[in-house]
Write an enzyme that holds these catalytic residues in place. Structure first.
Site, PDB file in Angstrom:
ATOM      1  N   ILE A 158      -3.799  -8.471 -20.321  1.00 17.42           N
ATOM      2  CA  ILE A 158      -2.404  -8.270 -20.744  1.00 17.42           C
ATOM      3  C   ILE A 158      -1.908  -6.891 -20.289  1.00 17.42           C
ATOM      4  O   ILE A 158      -0.785  -6.758 -19.789  1.00 17.42           O
ATOM      5  CB  ILE A 158      -2.270  -8.443 -22.273  1.00 17.42           C
ATOM      6  CG1 ILE A 158      -2.677  -9.874 -22.664  1.00 17.42           C
ATOM      7  CG2 ILE A 158      -0.845  -8.146 -22.736  1.00 17.42           C
ATOM      8  CD1 ILE A 158      -2.854 -10.096 -24.161  1.00 17.42           C
ATOM      9  N   THR A 180     -13.503   0.874 -19.597  1.00 17.32           N
ATOM     10  CA  THR A 180     -14.075   0.882 -18.250  1.00 17.32           C
ATOM     11  C   THR A 180     -12.942   0.908 -17.233  1.00 17.32           C
ATOM     12  O   THR A 180     -11.883   0.309 -17.458  1.00 17.32           O
ATOM     13  CB  THR A 180     -14.930  -0.377 -17.992  1.00 17.32           C
ATOM     14  OG1 THR A 180     -14.171  -1.514 -18.410  1.00 17.32           O
ATOM     15  CG2 THR A 180     -16.234  -0.335 -18.731  1.00 17.32           C
ATOM     16  N   ALA A 239      -0.956  -4.498 -29.798  1.00 17.56           N
ATOM     17  CA  ALA A 239      -2.398  -4.773 -29.825  1.00 17.56           C
ATOM     18  C   ALA A 239      -2.808  -5.364 -31.167  1.00 17.56           C
ATOM     19  O   ALA A 239      -2.907  -6.590 -31.321  1.00 17.56           O
ATOM     20  CB  ALA A 239      -3.152  -3.491 -29.530  1.00 17.56           C
ATOM     21  N   ARG A 240      -3.028  -4.525 -32.139  1.00 21.13           N
ATOM     22  CA  ARG A 240      -3.426  -4.959 -33.475  1.00 21.13           C
ATOM     23  C   ARG A 240      -3.019  -3.873 -34.453  1.00 21.13           C
ATOM     24  O   ARG A 240      -3.025  -2.688 -34.111  1.00 21.13           O
ATOM     25  CB  ARG A 240      -4.950  -5.112 -33.575  1.00 21.13           C
ATOM     26  CG  ARG A 240      -5.484  -6.479 -33.213  1.00 21.13           C
ATOM     27  CD  ARG A 240      -5.101  -7.557 -34.231  1.00 21.13           C
ATOM     28  NE  ARG A 240      -5.628  -8.854 -33.873  1.00 21.13           N
ATOM     29  CZ  ARG A 240      -5.055  -9.726 -33.055  1.00 21.13           C
ATOM     30  NH1 ARG A 240      -3.900  -9.442 -32.455  1.00 21.13           N
ATOM     31  NH2 ARG A 240      -5.596 -10.904 -32.806  1.00 21.13           N
ATOM     32  N   GLU A 269      -0.653  -6.187 -42.157  1.00 17.11           N
ATOM     33  CA  GLU A 269       0.407  -7.193 -42.039  1.00 17.11           C
ATOM     34  C   GLU A 269       0.022  -8.479 -42.776  1.00 17.11           C
ATOM     35  O   GLU A 269      -1.160  -8.777 -42.880  1.00 17.11           O
ATOM     36  CB  GLU A 269       0.708  -7.477 -40.552  1.00 17.11           C
ATOM     37  CG  GLU A 269      -0.441  -8.115 -39.801  1.00 17.11           C
ATOM     38  CD  GLU A 269      -0.172  -8.216 -38.302  1.00 17.11           C
ATOM     39  OE1 GLU A 269       0.225  -7.216 -37.668  1.00 17.11           O
ATOM     40  OE2 GLU A 269      -0.372  -9.322 -37.765  1.00 17.11           O
ATOM     41  N   HIS A 287       4.660  -9.843 -35.277  1.00 18.73           N
ATOM     42  CA  HIS A 287       3.471 -10.330 -34.556  1.00 18.73           C
ATOM     43  C   HIS A 287       3.793 -11.618 -33.786  1.00 18.73           C
ATOM     44  O   HIS A 287       3.182 -12.669 -34.026  1.00 18.73           O
ATOM     45  CB  HIS A 287       2.306 -10.548 -35.526  1.00 18.73           C
ATOM     46  CG  HIS A 287       0.966 -10.497 -34.853  1.00 18.73           C
ATOM     47  ND1 HIS A 287      -0.165 -10.022 -35.444  1.00 18.73           N
ATOM     48  CD2 HIS A 287       0.573 -10.898 -33.610  1.00 18.73           C
ATOM     49  CE1 HIS A 287      -1.199 -10.121 -34.623  1.00 18.73           C
ATOM     50  NE2 HIS A 287      -0.773 -10.658 -33.482  1.00 18.73           N
ATOM     51  N   ILE A 288       4.720 -11.505 -32.847  1.00 15.24           N
ATOM     52  CA  ILE A 288       5.193 -12.690 -32.113  1.00 15.24           C
ATOM     53  C   ILE A 288       5.007 -12.572 -30.595  1.00 15.24           C
ATOM     54  O   ILE A 288       5.630 -13.312 -29.839  1.00 15.24           O
ATOM     55  CB  ILE A 288       6.691 -12.978 -32.413  1.00 15.24           C
ATOM     56  CG1 ILE A 288       7.559 -11.742 -32.110  1.00 15.24           C
ATOM     57  CG2 ILE A 288       6.875 -13.456 -33.840  1.00 15.24           C
ATOM     58  CD1 ILE A 288       9.050 -12.029 -32.060  1.00 15.24           C
TER      59      ILE A 288
HETATM   60  C1  GLV Z   1      -2.434 -12.504 -31.053  1.00  9.10           C
HETATM   61  O1  GLV Z   1      -2.303 -11.433 -31.566  1.00  9.10           O
HETATM   62  C2  GLV Z   1      -3.644 -12.923 -30.440  1.00  9.10           C
HETATM   63  O2  GLV Z   1      -4.660 -12.237 -30.577  1.00  9.10           O
HETATM   64  O3  GLV Z   1      -3.639 -13.968 -29.799  1.00  9.10           O
END
Ligand code: GLV
Length: 328
Positions: A158, A180, A239-240, A269, A287-288
């Protein structure tokens, strides 16, 4: 022959349930009830597989209580809800849903970056509130994307997709930091230059976070890192939750120590740090990043294919703990 049993933990696309039902006795959850852990464990009794969507914690305690379980298939590329070593130890296969969401998620990361730098959410709220009564030269003046320096932390599939968009579409100077380094061909394709994290934070006009969450990446960006960023910089997290210290970010935004942030993921979340809800210079989305109709369907099919492949032929498509090769 009696069919194996699987559980689908959340509402999913009906055609994917129908596909799974051709192979398994399926218990689904189309009302989308949020089960407690004891309820989830209860539902898993006698099930060989579970279809999860990313929020369900699969740990040693759960597996000890669900001895029939052979595979957990996550409909997400991220799998920080899985304790993979514990799953391996328990002989439970873990699978995720990579690749099918790469370009969609990179599109969203770029969209969030642009919305953040160009203050789109803030200006829309202003307009909707009826505050637009006249023009001003500096009204919602943001920062440029084209020709600026894009810093990407986490250069997996990504991250590389975002780099390509920035370099080829917007003439951005792309720098990245990753565990890396990419090989030369990948760096050339992304027109990206590897730098240390500190250099990236100090020099990027826009910092985009696309690294997986783990205890090692917890608070990759906290108060100290925010202090390194330019006061004109933007920060985007797709990311998260937990990769950014949200409380420290809210302070930095309120004090204009960085210009703006775009957040699709949050610590804890679906709760959002209350201070982030009151600062104006942040774009917040729930988170979309992978949420397009075709991509969410492809993710669900991949999770289903993992269940079908592993439980009927002993071969998953995208196994995370590869040692579990043998048929269950
Ligand atoms: C979404 O956050 C996923 O990890 O697919």
């Amino acid at each position: 022959m009696q069919k194996l049993k699987i559980l689908i933990s959340r509402a999913i696309q009906p055609e994917v349930i129908a596909k799974l039902a051709r192979h398994f006795e399926v218990e689904s959850n189309q009302p989308d009830v949020l089960w407690t852990k004891p309820q989830f464990i209860e539902k898993l009794q006698g099930k060989q597989g579970v279809f999860t969507t990313g929020g369900e914690r699969i740990d040693a305690e759960l597996m000890a209580a669900c001895p029939s379980l052979k595979i957990c298939a996550n409909m997400a590329v991220g799998y920080n809800n899985f304790d993979v070593p514990a799953m391996t130890a328990a002989g439970v296969l873990a699978t995720n849903a990579p690749d099918v969401l790469t370009e969609t998620t990179a599109d969203f990361g770029f969209a969030l970056l642009m919305a953040t730098a160009r203050r789109m959410a803030e200006s829309e709220h202003f307009l909707r509130a009826g505050l637009w009564t006249r023009w001003r030269y500096d009204m919602f003046a943001g920062s440029d994307i084209h020709g600026s320096t894009l810093g990407i932390i986490g250069m997996g599939r990504i991250g590389q997709g975002i780099a390509r968009r920035g370099a080829h579409g917007f003439g951005m100077n792309v720098i990245y930091h990753n565990r890396t380094r990419l090989d030369a061909a990948q760096e050339a394709e992304c027109k990206a230059r590897y730098v240390g994290k500190e250099e990236l934070l100090k020099t990027a006009d826009h910092v985009v976070l696309v690294l997986p969450y783990s205890p090692a990446s917890h608070h990759t960006v906290g108060a100290a890192e925010l202090a390194l960023m330019k006061p004109t910089a933007t920060l985007v997290n797709i990311a998260r939750g937990g990769i950014v210290d949200d409380a420290a970010l809210a302070v930095a935004l309120r004090e204009n120590r960085i210009a703006a942030a775009g957040l699709d993921v949050f610590e804890g979340e679906p709760k959002v740090h209350p201070d982030l809800l009151t600062v104006p210079n942040v774009v917040l989305t729930p988170h979309i990043a992978s949420a397009t109709v075709p991509t969410r369907l492809a993710m669900a099919h991949l999770a289903a294919d993992n269940l079908i492949g592993y439980l009927t032929q002993g071969r998953a498509v995208t196994a995370l703990n590869a040692l579990l090769k043998a048929a269950p």
